[in-house]
Design a protein around this motif. Structure first.
Motif, mmCIF file in Angstrom:
data_model
loop_
_atom_site.group_PDB
_atom_site.id
_atom_site.type_symbol
_atom_site.label_atom_id
_atom_site.label_comp_id
_atom_site.label_asym_id
_atom_site.label_seq_id
_atom_site.Cartn_x
_atom_site.Cartn_y
_atom_site.Cartn_z
ATOM 1 N N ASP A 64 11.224 0.637 60.979
ATOM 2 C CA ASP A 64 11.214 0.963 62.179
ATOM 3 C C ASP A 64 12.027 -0.148 62.553
ATOM 4 O O ASP A 64 12.867 0.382 63.717
ATOM 5 C CB ASP A 64 9.890 0.755 62.708
ATOM 6 C CG ASP A 64 8.799 1.310 62.393
ATOM 7 O OD1 ASP A 64 9.351 3.291 62.261
ATOM 8 O OD2 ASP A 64 7.898 1.632 62.573
ATOM 9 N N ARG B 176 15.811 1.318 61.620
ATOM 10 C CA ARG B 176 16.065 2.728 62.027
ATOM 11 C C ARG B 176 16.694 3.175 63.410
ATOM 12 O O ARG B 176 16.952 3.128 63.837
ATOM 13 C CB ARG B 176 15.325 3.521 61.695
ATOM 14 C CG ARG B 176 14.979 4.236 60.177
ATOM 15 C CD ARG B 176 14.163 5.654 60.560
ATOM 16 N NE ARG B 176 12.708 5.257 60.835
ATOM 17 C CZ ARG B 176 11.528 4.726 60.107
ATOM 18 N NH1 ARG B 176 11.477 4.222 58.465
ATOM 19 N NH2 ARG B 176 10.406 4.454 60.594
ATOM 20 N N ALA B 177 15.836 1.630 64.238
ATOM 21 C CA ALA B 177 16.500 1.322 65.635
ATOM 22 C C ALA B 177 17.520 1.319 65.603
ATOM 23 O O ALA B 177 17.983 1.262 66.664
ATOM 24 C CB ALA B 177 15.212 0.734 65.889
ATOM 25 N N ARG B 178 18.198 0.412 64.304
ATOM 26 C CA ARG B 178 19.759 -0.018 64.686
ATOM 27 C C ARG B 178 20.748 1.042 64.129
ATOM 28 O O ARG B 178 21.676 0.647 64.364
ATOM 29 C CB ARG B 178 19.879 -1.463 63.849
ATOM 30 C CG ARG B 178 19.554 -2.137 64.453
ATOM 31 C CD ARG B 178 19.371 -3.447 63.383
ATOM 32 N NE ARG B 178 18.411 -4.052 64.527
ATOM 33 C CZ ARG B 178 17.990 -5.771 63.693
ATOM 34 N NH1 ARG B 178 19.257 -6.319 62.357
ATOM 35 N NH2 ARG B 178 18.000 -6.161 64.382
ATOM 36 N N ARG C 130 21.874 5.795 63.919
ATOM 37 C CA ARG C 130 21.820 6.920 64.558
ATOM 38 C C ARG C 130 21.737 7.969 63.864
ATOM 39 O O ARG C 130 22.981 7.400 62.700
ATOM 40 C CB ARG C 130 22.749 7.048 65.763
ATOM 41 C CG ARG C 130 22.827 5.759 66.784
ATOM 42 C CD ARG C 130 22.089 6.254 67.352
ATOM 43 N NE ARG C 130 21.343 5.229 68.391
ATOM 44 C CZ ARG C 130 20.653 4.688 68.738
ATOM 45 N NH1 ARG C 130 20.358 3.802 67.606
ATOM 46 N NH2 ARG C 130 20.615 3.209 70.114
ATOM 47 N N ARG D 3 19.617 7.011 59.683
ATOM 48 C CA ARG D 3 18.500 6.465 60.012
ATOM 49 C C ARG D 3 17.355 7.428 59.126
ATOM 50 O O ARG D 3 16.612 6.560 58.850
ATOM 51 C CB ARG D 3 17.947 7.306 61.517
ATOM 52 C CG ARG D 3 18.389 7.026 62.819
ATOM 53 C CD ARG D 3 18.101 8.038 63.743
ATOM 54 N NE ARG D 3 16.732 7.514 64.025
ATOM 55 C CZ ARG D 3 15.932 7.101 64.763
ATOM 56 N NH1 ARG D 3 16.413 5.618 65.651
ATOM 57 N NH2 ARG D 3 14.266 6.959 64.767
ATOM 58 N N GLY E 189 10.008 7.369 63.083
ATOM 59 C CA GLY E 189 11.014 6.796 63.717
ATOM 60 C C GLY E 189 11.552 8.283 64.318
ATOM 61 O O GLY E 189 12.586 8.294 64.851
#
Length: 829
Positions: free
Chosen positions: A241, A244-246, A248, A252, A317
């Motif tokens: 998580d 993936r948050a970093r 786009r 991801r 995600g």
């Protein structure tokens, strides 16, 4: 969180170090198996020893009493001999080829003895003797190779027959209550012996002393194993998580997939650490060791199924899962079903190995295996129902894609196997049930992994190309890569469904041998050499074409059509030479199939004569160049610009922006009008009509002036105005002018017509138009009134107006109230 990840990495390094310290070297690498064949002092096969081996194999096949292990060993021995004979067939190949070449230089042997010089006859006899002597070892090797190949095939057939008989054998039914007490006692005995073994291990003074000395390290490994088995998946999910948050877009999915693999790797490390701890503790007895040996497979099956279920049915995600369910409860249920299937799949080898170790009877094994079969079948049926509901929810029957139809088929297959296999096991076909059930579970797992890898490849392709996943999903490269993975997985699927490894190796050996094409044998190596050389030649041809089109030909005086003809000709010549060089380099001799190719060419010529005609016509068009790209032509009622000339057809773009594909034979054999061949000069004809009574000389001068003033009309030759004659309604003139670019014919016509209308309006010159008046002498007939009809009146009369002209027609219908006014207007006219 950072401290937690640091601690995990430190623990992992500690585990690796511990493995290096505690791993025993007792398991020495297995020595390479010596070959089973026997050779003479000169390196040639010992055919006497081979005959003894072949006779022994024939006796074993005929008697059909030896075990499968003996047959496997015998087959391996025969395989070694066959490989030796295969190598022996290549001996003297250079010598044989040299003698054949020498014989061919002497020419064919004359039909009439004594018709050639004695020296040539003697030389031919010597070369023939040497050739036969060189061929003798090769012929012996060929005969022995053929015998070995037949024996191997017979052993494979015998073992397949045994495997089929064992699978279809009817055993005791597990639902027979008479078998339950014995099964219970056998299981109870096994558990009691296992507990006794553990107690004996703990009761030994030496074992307790070893445990005390290794206790700190053992406890450390136990703690690490428990942490990895219990918490590692949660840590990996949190790490995914964060990663993936970093990111786009497609990145991801790539990061999420790579990190998620740790959900399998980290717990597997925990299982291996647990096994090290148990070995250090020394508490595993004989039966515990049997279970410990299968424990890695159990862990891999369990954690892989958890990973598959999470990736298929869960939302990570914020993305959409591969199999989307309408409610969270259904997704949870699907993940639990997949996880339980993996657990049962991992438990099955434990049961079978323990049964073999304890020597359970067929009745005991069927009773103990039936609950696992029943539970696995039930879970597999639920998974199949989940897949069916997913497809029915998201796709209609007629609009389903190939992927959706495949998923629906797999769902139905899972449901069918899940229902049938418990019934078979209940009847007594336990082996048949397990041979269908667990391979089906493994197959579904492999298909799921391939589907997830395909999604990963789509995301990876989108990340590399910097496009979104929707566009990447339509790309061809991820599909090709997945297709390659599917092909590579076919041997694994074959092993899952009971194909023996020796059969796969035999299939691979047959594939490596290739096939016979004339006197040449085409092998995978030959094909790779051909593909490599042809690929290099093809790329070189395309590079040369690109250089010609972009750098060399534009600097010459050739027109565009000539440049295209040279580039296309170089392309065909290069591909032909690349094919010839590749065939020659690969050693493929096609001379022996020349007669067959000639016969086929006759049949193909009749069947494809239209295509051949178009091909030859295309070559004629490229050489003679009666038309070129960009020409404005008319052929067969089609008019437009030539956009592309290929060897089969020519593409024309019409004026309404549609493409028309014309066969080249129509362009060669038909009538073609080329408006711009050689140059773009062309003539335009513009008709003009004026009213009677106009000054014809003045009209001619005005039209001539208008034509001369237009910039597209050439001065040499100058435009001309022709008085065509007296028409029915007008005086007819024509402007005939030569345009510098005939492609602008319509725009020139429009501009000149605009100028004519303007000048005629200034000069007061009338442009006539057709007009007609219809006179009704008895309009009361239309209303139903009684007619007041003079004796001399007629029903209708049509009188044309004198000034009617060509461009348009006007019609007036006059009632009785308008007759007087109409008569007055007519009289005035």
């Amino acid at each position: 969180m950072t401290r937690l990840l640091t601690a995990v990495l430190a623990a992992f390094l500690l585990i690796v170090t511990a493995f290096g310290v505690l791993a025993q070297d007792g398991a020495e690498p297995e020595a390479e198996r010596p070959p089973a064949y026997v050779v003479r002092d000169d390196g040639s096969p010992d055919y006497a020893a081979w005959d003894r081996v072949a006779d022994r194999a024939e006796q074993a096949i005929e008697q059909d009493r030896v075990s499968d292990k003996v047959l496997d060993d015998l087959r391996q021995e025969l395989t070694d001999w066959r490989n030796l004979f295969s190598d022996a067939q290549k001996e003297n190949s250079l010598r044989i080829d040299t003698l054949k070449t020498q014989l061919s230089t002497l020419g064919p042997e004359p039909e009439t003895p004594g018709s050639e010089p004695a020296v040539l006859t003697q030389r031919r006899s010597e070369l023939t003797t040497k050739l036969n002597a060189a061929r003798l070892p090769v012929q012996e090797a060929e005969e022995a190779h053929s015998r070995a190949d037949v024996l191997i095939r017979e052993i494979d057939a015998l073992m397949r027959s045994r495997q089929t008989d064992q699978m279809l054998a009817l055993g005791p039914s597990p639902i027979n209550p008479a078998l339950w007490p014995q099964a219970y006692n056998d299981l109870k005995t096994t558990l009691g012996l296992a507990v006794s073994e553990i107690r004996e291990s703990w009761g030994s003074d030496a074992q307790r002393q070893d445990l005390r000395s290794d206790l700190p390290l053992t406890l450390l490994f136990l703690v690490i194993a428990i942490l990895l088995l219990v918490r590692s998946r949660v840590w990996i999910m949190q790490l995914g998580d964060m990663a993936r948050a970093r990111r786009r877009g497609s990145a991801r999915g790539v990061i999420g997939f790579i990190v998620s693999i740790g959900q399998v790797l980290a717990p597997m490390v925990g299982i291996f650490v647990l096994m090290v701890a148990l070995n250090l503790a020394g508490v595993l007895g004989l039966r515990g060791q049997v279970i410990a040996d299968v424990l890695p497979w159990f862990g891999f099956s369990l954690f892989s199924s958890l990973w598959i279920g999470t990736r298929l049915f869960a939302t990570e995600g914020g993305g959409t899962p591969l199999i989307d369910m309408p409610r969270a409860a259904l997704r949870t249920e699907a993940r639990v079903n997949v996880a339980l299937l993996g657990m049962l799949l991992g438990f099955w080898p434990i049961l079978t190995d323990l049964s073999a170790q304890e020597g359970y009877s067929a009745g005991t094994f069927s009773v103990l295996a039936f609950p696992a079969i029943l539970a696995t079948g039930y879970l597999l049926m639920r998974v199949g129902r989940t897949l069916n509901n997913h497809i029915k929810l998201h796709a209609e029957g007629d609009s389903r894609t190939f992927r959706e139809r495949a998923v629906l088929l797999m769902g139905r297959a899972c449901a069918l196997v899940g229902i049938v296999t418990p019934v078979l096991a209940a009847i007594g076909y336990t082996t048949l049930a397990t041979s269908l059930l667990f391979p089906m579970v493994l197959t579904m797992g492999m298909i799921s992994v391939l589907a997830l890898v395909h999604v990963f490849l789509i995301s990876l392709y989108g990340t590399v190309r910097k496009i979104d996943e929707t566009e990447a999903d339509q790309a061809l490269l991820p599909v090709l890569m997945t297709s390659v993975l599917v092909l590579l997985s076919l041997p694994i699927l074959a092993l899952i469904w009971g194909v023996r490894p020796t059969e796969l190796s035999e299939l691979w050996a047959t594939f490596q041998q290739g096939f016979q094409l004339g006197e040449a044998r085409v092998t995978p190596r030959t094909f790779m050499v051909f593909a490599l050389i042809f690929g290099i030649g093809y790329v070189a041809t395309r590079v040369m074409q690109s250089a010609l089109r972009s750098s060399i030909l534009p600097k010459t005086r050739l027109d565009k059509g000539g440049q295209n003809a040279i580039a296309v000709g170089v392309g065909y010549l290069g591909i032909f030479l690349a094919a010839v060089i590749a065939i020659t380099t690969a050693g493929i001799d096609l001379s022996s199939i020349a007669i067959i190719a000639g016969a086929l060419s006759v049949g193909i010529g009749f069947g494809l004569q239209t295509i051949v005609s178009n091909f030859v016509s295309g070559i004629i068009l490229l050489i003679e160049r009666p038309i070129s790209e960009g020409d404005w032509i008319e052929v067969g009622g089609q008019m437009g610009y030539v956009r592309d000339i290929s060897v089969r057809a020519t593409r024309i773009e019409t004026f309404d922006r549609t493409d028309v594909i014309l066969p080249n034979s129509d362009l060669v054999s038909g009538v073609v009008t080329n408006f711009t061949r050689g140059n773009s000069i062309g003539r335009v004809i513009i008709p003009v009509g004026v009213a009677y009574g106009s000054d014809t000389r003045r009209i001619e001068a005005i039209l001539h002036e208008i034509a001369e003033n237009h910039p597209m009309v050439t001065v040499d030759p100058p435009p001309s105005v022709v008085f065509q004659g007296f028409g029915a309604d007008s005086l007819n003139f024509e402007i005939r002018a030569i345009l510098s670019d005939v492609n602008f014919m319509l725009s020139v016509k429009s501009e000149i017509n605009h100028e004519i209308a303007h000048r005629f309006a200034e000069e007061g010159i009338e442009i006539p138009f057709a007009q007609r008046d219809i006179w009704l002498r008895n309009p009361e007939a239309l209303t139903g009134a009684a007619p007041a009809k003079p004796a001399e009146a007629k029903d209708t009369e049509v009188a044309p107006r004198p000034e009617a002209a060509t461009p348009a027609a006007s019609t007036e219908m006059l009632t009785s109230e308008d007759m007087d006014d109409a008569s007055g207007e007519d009289g005035d006219d």
